[in-house]
Design an enzyme around this catalytic site. Sequence first.
Site, short mmCIF file in Angstrom:
data_model
loop_
_atom_site.label_atom_id
_atom_site.label_comp_id
_atom_site.label_asym_id
_atom_site.label_seq_id
_atom_site.Cartn_x
_atom_site.Cartn_y
_atom_site.Cartn_z
N GLU A 153 21.55 42.12 36.52
CA GLU A 153 20.79 41.03 35.90
C GLU A 153 19.63 40.54 36.76
OE1 GLU A 153 24.82 39.82 36.48
OE2 GLU A 153 23.67 40.94 37.94
N ASP A 177 31.63 35.55 38.31
CA ASP A 177 32.03 34.89 39.55
C ASP A 177 32.43 33.44 39.33
OD1 ASP A 177 31.35 37.28 40.68
OD2 ASP A 177 29.46 36.59 41.52
N ASP A 182 28.64 46.28 39.82
CA ASP A 182 28.17 44.88 39.90
C ASP A 182 26.68 44.76 39.56
OD1 ASP A 182 28.43 42.19 40.32
OD2 ASP A 182 28.85 42.33 42.46
#
Length: 661
Positions: free
Chosen positions: A392, A455, A389
């Site tokens: 960024e 998401d 995950d």
Amino acid sequence: MVEMTPCDGGFALRLAGRDVLRHVPESLAISLACGAPEVTMVRGNFRLLDAPVAAGPLSRAEAEGAGRMVLSSADDTARLAVVLDGARLTLTALSPHDRITVDFALEDGDVLWGGGEQMSYLALNGRNFPIWTSEPGVGREPGTHLTDQASADGSFAGGDYWTTNYPEPTVLCSGGWAISLANAEYAELDARQPGILRVHVWSGEVIIDLFEGTPAELTRQLGERFGPRQPLPEWGIGGAVVGLKQGDASFERLEHLLEAGAAISGLWCEDWVGVRETSFGRRLFWDWQWNAQRYPDLPLRIAALKQRGIRFLGYVNPYLAVDGPLYPEAAAKGYFARCLDSDEPYAVDFGEFYAGVVDFTNPEAAAWFAEEVIGKRMLDFGLDGWMADFGEYLPTDLRLFDGDPMQEHNRWPVRWAEVNARAVASRGRTGDVLWFMRAGHTGVSVHCPLLWAGDQSVDFSRHDGIGTVITAALSSGLVGNAFSHSDVGGYTSLFGNVRSEELMLRWYELGAFSPVFRTHEGNRPDDNLQIDSNDTLIAGFVRWSRVHAALAPYVQHLVTEAQANGLPAQRALFLHYPKDAETFTIQDQFLYGADMLVAPVIEQGAEARRVYLPGEGAWRHLWSGRDYAPGWHDVEAPIGAPPVFYRPASAFAHIFESLAA
């Protein structure tokens, strides 16, 4: 054949049989400026502002040998070198300027694609796309209730059409050419002005690789530029990967699904590291090792599942919670990025807890994370895959072991992918471990075998719902990423927005025709329907997991094809039908390989939808067996029968036919 020739007091760059760049005194295509950037980050959501001071117009041009021009202003205070070397164009400021803008020329009817993984728009025309990896946002449509609520605290967490985990400065044109920047700095791909693609980069040097060909040829060439694609493991495409995060009770729930007849290849328990309850929902405890209290006897359970052909997957990201046991070990070794005004580790606010940024510009830190965290605590422990995950969030107001964070920010997902790939390769398991990322930039596809679309909200909304995962797969597939999938059921549930049974059933249908079919319980599992919440959802999951498993031989063919020619599994229609302009802006259906067309239902309450069938010859409707001619059709699409078509002459027709039995 790329050519740059002097003309009319300037120069022209010819590509794909046309002048794509023409800089002459009466029409200047290149300009310089000095910037004054301001970067604000709140929990991975960024706003970048600039107050550039423009340089004088570059109205003079002088040839300095073949393939080299020097542009300058009348007073000589602004100078720029333009060099063409083969198919690489380099623009370098010879004066103290750090902003370069280039206007590429478009012809009437040209359609642009690219920009990395875009969620809202496949075609770039008419809009500006900033290239800066970030959280995509909740709702992603300012002015709507959900987006405005998410941004109400001043965090700009609602996002916009252009916010994405995976931006990339690459553009393909239907006119037969493409450009791809080697720069990682902030950039903008601006197609708002008719007839122009404006490329604006926060740098004093811009390097642009040039390509020509059909869309499929451009996709192959770009794939070759970025490097070979990683294969998917066969076990990962042979059934559904079930996402459960209820601690030890997850195993009992898995057994109930298996008893119901589901085809399951993996159990994904992201909470294997423990949980942390926050106002956002159920978060994980960011210390990447087994939490024995939440999952007693996990090693024995993993081994028992594997004997039955079911792999166990976990979760990891490139940060360490300050209150976890791994944090002091990494801090003592100096492996964290540091504050600007001290040697203290920089702590990022992730929403009610803080974490340190493992500094992957430090070779020792990258090696430590790959070996001690992923290698020993995950692979050696028994994990066969994970969600890798984030990536960024790199702030710009910190100190790195090496490099400028403004340049490293977009590179960070690629560094993170490299750490994961390094760990997998160290155990000789490349191609056998199923790990997936949401963040990216140029080159991430060399390391990462599988994307997931991030998401999404648990709804049908235009810019953040189920439909965005199709656009994500199509756009990312153009720039070297062969395989994409999504959280079946969506992830983000906020402000009373919860899953409906209809959404879950429609997402099953989409997930079954993705290379990997993986479910997720979402950020607020207790508030939302799950795949085992009622008999209808269980029956739907069983059916579509079996459809996905039955397609495994065809998907394996697509994996082999991707390795050979760079084409993604889920394809924009124009990749196979480049002369059909009708296909250029279709983003809500896709070719699954060359032989199958899938048009998922992504509108709430819809029981039919408009479908475009390209090319020549009949397409056969999967569920009815009826043949349809090319063109537009209104197709019935009740829940359980989304519009899916295949070529009757396909070598895989017998597999497709079996799905309707």
